[in-house]
Design a protein around this motif. Sequence first.
Motif, PDB file in Angstrom:
ATOM      1  N   PHE A   1       0.741  -1.485   0.133  1.00  0.00           N
ATOM      2  CA  PHE A   1       0.426   0.003   0.130  1.00  0.00           C
ATOM      3  C   PHE A   1       0.791   1.289  -0.386  1.00  0.00           C
ATOM      4  O   PHE A   1       1.519   1.969   0.985  1.00  0.00           O
ATOM      5  CB  PHE A   1      -0.902   0.181   1.275  1.00  0.00           C
ATOM      6  CG  PHE A   1      -1.821   1.179   1.429  1.00  0.00           C
ATOM      7  CD1 PHE A   1      -1.965   1.738   0.650  1.00  0.00           C
ATOM      8  CD2 PHE A   1      -1.836   2.031   3.097  1.00  0.00           C
ATOM      9  CE1 PHE A   1      -2.994   3.449   1.174  1.00  0.00           C
ATOM     10  CE2 PHE A   1      -2.380   2.992   3.186  1.00  0.00           C
ATOM     11  CZ  PHE A   1      -3.161   2.682   2.102  1.00  0.00           C
ATOM     12  N   PHE A   2       1.260   1.987  -1.186  1.00  0.00           N
ATOM     13  CA  PHE A   2       1.749   3.197  -1.293  1.00  0.00           C
ATOM     14  C   PHE A   2       1.056   4.432  -0.670  1.00  0.00           C
ATOM     15  O   PHE A   2      -0.161   5.582  -1.812  1.00  0.00           O
ATOM     16  CB  PHE A   2       2.586   3.738  -2.668  1.00  0.00           C
ATOM     17  CG  PHE A   2       2.750   2.256  -2.779  1.00  0.00           C
ATOM     18  CD1 PHE A   2       5.044   2.532  -2.993  1.00  0.00           C
ATOM     19  CD2 PHE A   2       3.340   0.568  -2.941  1.00  0.00           C
ATOM     20  CE1 PHE A   2       5.460   1.496  -2.958  1.00  0.00           C
ATOM     21  CE2 PHE A   2       3.887   0.449  -3.791  1.00  0.00           C
ATOM     22  CZ  PHE A   2       5.112   0.070  -3.109  1.00  0.00           C
ATOM     23  N   GLU A   3       0.390   4.792   0.289  1.00  0.00           N
ATOM     24  CA  GLU A   3      -0.429   5.804   0.358  1.00  0.00           C
ATOM     25  C   GLU A   3       0.532   7.124   0.153  1.00  0.00           C
ATOM     26  O   GLU A   3       0.922   7.551   0.093  1.00  0.00           O
ATOM     27  CB  GLU A   3      -0.391   5.706   2.204  1.00  0.00           C
ATOM     28  CG  GLU A   3      -1.986   6.619   2.156  1.00  0.00           C
ATOM     29  CD  GLU A   3      -1.709   6.642   4.224  1.00  0.00           C
ATOM     30  OE1 GLU A   3      -2.496   7.430   5.219  1.00  0.00           O
ATOM     31  OE2 GLU A   3      -0.273   6.295   4.711  1.00  0.00           O
ATOM     32  N   ARG A   4      -0.972   7.967  -0.145  1.00  0.00           N
ATOM     33  CA  ARG A   4      -0.446   9.298  -0.914  1.00  0.00           C
ATOM     34  C   ARG A   4      -0.923  10.705   0.110  1.00  0.00           C
ATOM     35  O   ARG A   4      -1.640  10.512   1.088  1.00  0.00           O
ATOM     36  CB  ARG A   4      -1.596   9.619  -1.937  1.00  0.00           C
ATOM     37  CG  ARG A   4      -0.962  10.472  -3.033  1.00  0.00           C
ATOM     38  CD  ARG A   4      -1.083   9.715  -4.201  1.00  0.00           C
ATOM     39  NE  ARG A   4      -0.766  10.845  -5.453  1.00  0.00           N
ATOM     40  CZ  ARG A   4      -1.621  11.917  -6.224  1.00  0.00           C
ATOM     41  NH1 ARG A   4      -2.756  11.136  -5.734  1.00  0.00           N
ATOM     42  NH2 ARG A   4      -1.062  12.454  -7.154  1.00  0.00           N
ATOM     43  N   LYS A   5      -0.123  11.439   0.038  1.00  0.00           N
ATOM     44  CA  LYS A   5       0.667  12.396   1.106  1.00  0.00           C
ATOM     45  C   LYS A   5       0.603  13.801   0.603  1.00  0.00           C
ATOM     46  O   LYS A   5       1.303  13.096  -0.490  1.00  0.00           O
ATOM     47  CB  LYS A   5       0.963  12.024   2.343  1.00  0.00           C
ATOM     48  CG  LYS A   5       0.029  10.975   3.088  1.00  0.00           C
ATOM     49  CD  LYS A   5       0.990  10.883   4.234  1.00  0.00           C
ATOM     50  CE  LYS A   5       0.655   9.970   5.715  1.00  0.00           C
ATOM     51  NZ  LYS A   5       0.953   9.203   7.122  1.00  0.00           N
ATOM     52  N   MET A   6       0.107  14.444   1.944  1.00  0.00           N
ATOM     53  CA  MET A   6       0.797  16.319   0.872  1.00  0.00           C
ATOM     54  C   MET A   6       2.324  16.601   1.832  1.00  0.00           C
ATOM     55  O   MET A   6       2.284  16.236   2.833  1.00  0.00           O
ATOM     56  CB  MET A   6      -0.481  17.205   1.859  1.00  0.00           C
ATOM     57  CG  MET A   6       0.604  18.531   0.885  1.00  0.00           C
ATOM     58  SD  MET A   6       0.543  19.112  -0.642  1.00  0.00           S
ATOM     59  CE  MET A   6      -1.822  18.883  -1.093  1.00  0.00           C
ATOM     60  N   THR A   7       3.309  16.002   0.789  1.00  0.00           N
ATOM     61  CA  THR A   7       4.607  16.437   1.561  1.00  0.00           C
ATOM     62  C   THR A   7       5.715  17.467   0.939  1.00  0.00           C
ATOM     63  O   THR A   7       5.583  17.917  -0.809  1.00  0.00           O
ATOM     64  CB  THR A   7       5.765  15.088   1.109  1.00  0.00           C
ATOM     65  OG1 THR A   7       4.879  13.673   1.622  1.00  0.00           O
ATOM     66  CG2 THR A   7       6.599  14.950   2.304  1.00  0.00           C
TER      67      THR A   7
END
Length: 653
Positions: A517-523
């Motif tokens: 699972f490659f989670e998407r986040k604001m980075t």
Amino acid sequence: MKNPKSPSVLLGMLFLIFHLGIVNLFSQEIGEFKIVKYNNPEATSFMGVGLWAWPLPMDYDGDGDMDLLVSCPDKPFNGLYFFENKSGNSFPDFEPPVRLGPAISQIQVSHTSSGPRFLIPGTELKNFVTKLDQQPEPLFPKEQILKDFQKNPRFNQWKMVDYDGDGDEDILVGIDDWSDYGWDNAFNSEGNWTNGSLHGYVYLLENEGGGYESRGRLQVDGRDLDVYGAPSPNMADFDRDGDLDLITGEFLDKMTYFENIGTRTNPEFSEGKLLQSDRSIIKMDLEMIIPVAVDWDHDGWIDLVVGDEDGRVALVRNIGKTQAGRPLFESPRYFRQRADNLKFGALVTPVSYDWDSDGDLDIVAGNSAGHLCWIENLEDGVAPKWAEPVLLKVQGTPFRVQAGDKGSIQGPAEAKWGYTTLSVADWDGDGVGDLIINSIWGKVQWLKNMGKGDLLPPQAVEVAWGNLPVPSPAWNWWKPAPTELATQWRTTPVAVDWNRDGLMDLVMLDHEGYLAFFERKMTAGKLMLTPGQRIFYGENASVFGNKNEVVDPTPGLLRLNNREAGGSGRRKLSFFDWDQDGDLDLLVNSINVSLFEQLKTEDGKVYFRSRGQLAPTVLAGHTTSPTFVDWNKNGIWDVLVGAEDGHFYHLSR
């Protein structure tokens, strides 16, 4: 109490039956896979069989025009097929294929002065039109040629020709040799192939009246005539100068002309020159090509009818001119037929998506050639009416991924393959579906959809690796960029909002074959994936039904492929709520499709159990690619599968 006929209860009952060993009723409950038709009687499409086309151009029905028989040794579209030319034209729209019987392996047709002759290794098939392969007559022990080779050849092609002009038919045998090439994982750190080349030799068996005598390999300037595999020898007077020249194929996409600089009775061959048109070298669209010499249009010049790896067949017409010592041919023109079975190349990888935003589900797909296409749903219903596949374009040019000399872990012999597999999702949040793709390279990229069928060039799907080393498969010679996602080749990048936070995530095999699972986040003000988390666990995870498809059977982390190099990756995935219990179940390629039911989520771990294959139908020797549809709009998702033969198969529940 639950409805006893609900899918979830049925699956539980049937799973118990499987393990009691009583009977496999699963396929009887949900039916069989059925091939998808165009349902579009006005349309035409490329003429084609499944994976690998071995063409036999001839007047099969005796009506004076040229028809096509094509042998297809693939699964599931295995067979010998008749494409009738009803119009009598030299470039007709053929009738849909009629299956005459099983495929005939390695069959070749030779157009001789006594008519067409049909050979398989070591044997002639007599009275072929009426008997097909049921009247074999031995010619020469094939083992006497094969003893020269350390490995069994993939191509063993026998052709008849009066080689030396003495009035009887001799035999040319084309054999490929993989002993120097090997097959897999032989690149150095600079991307250079360290094994040897692929070879293709031609042997002469001379007719001595009472039998055939081997004269060994044909020579060019004192050396073995040697092309890049799959030589497909064709000897004819291509330049009409009175002697017989030689044109060979190869494992890749080109053909080579060897001019006879001797005489009709004592042939000698010049150095090979690549076949060309008046403008460029002739290249087929794919590889593993099968050229056959015949005067297709009856103009007195010997043409080539060429089978391509994806099941299509092309006419390469001799234009009757020479240039720089070689005959000129037209560029390949692929034959067409009345539209019948929906098809897009080979090893097709469909996703069901409303690409044109008109309210019905179209198909967006990749294939072995590395193309991407849109297949428009013209008329929705239980059996939709389909348009012919349209290649998707990047800034006006059809998009294509290719391995080239360095992109396939299995070496430069796979240069023309791309193996695109994809998801369609709104990746950038602008309300339009974009493409997220993987390929033969194992590079996960996305193509922004600009609307009206045009795409921007591929961009890397970025991962915020932080201080972690950027991972990639251990056998990759190339190293990914600092934010690049490099995973195993030919495995689906599933774009899905897994944690339901409104951001599109990615679920796919990581560099070691685990489902991650490659989670998407604001980075740092930018949407990026975070490093893959192995949160998926499985039981009975080895149920794929194909001896060549191996995973770790031990309950634990869900590792969908534990092989290395060329055996890695290859997993085609799709998630949807199969049993309507509110969570996402997993479909995985197998000889058709395997189902993994999601059992529970606990402490951040997601647990699956293999429920086996959906039906007994064999759709693949290599791979399939599942997606889901609801064409009958009954609220229950059905399964659509892209098979390795390039056709689509539908399973109604």
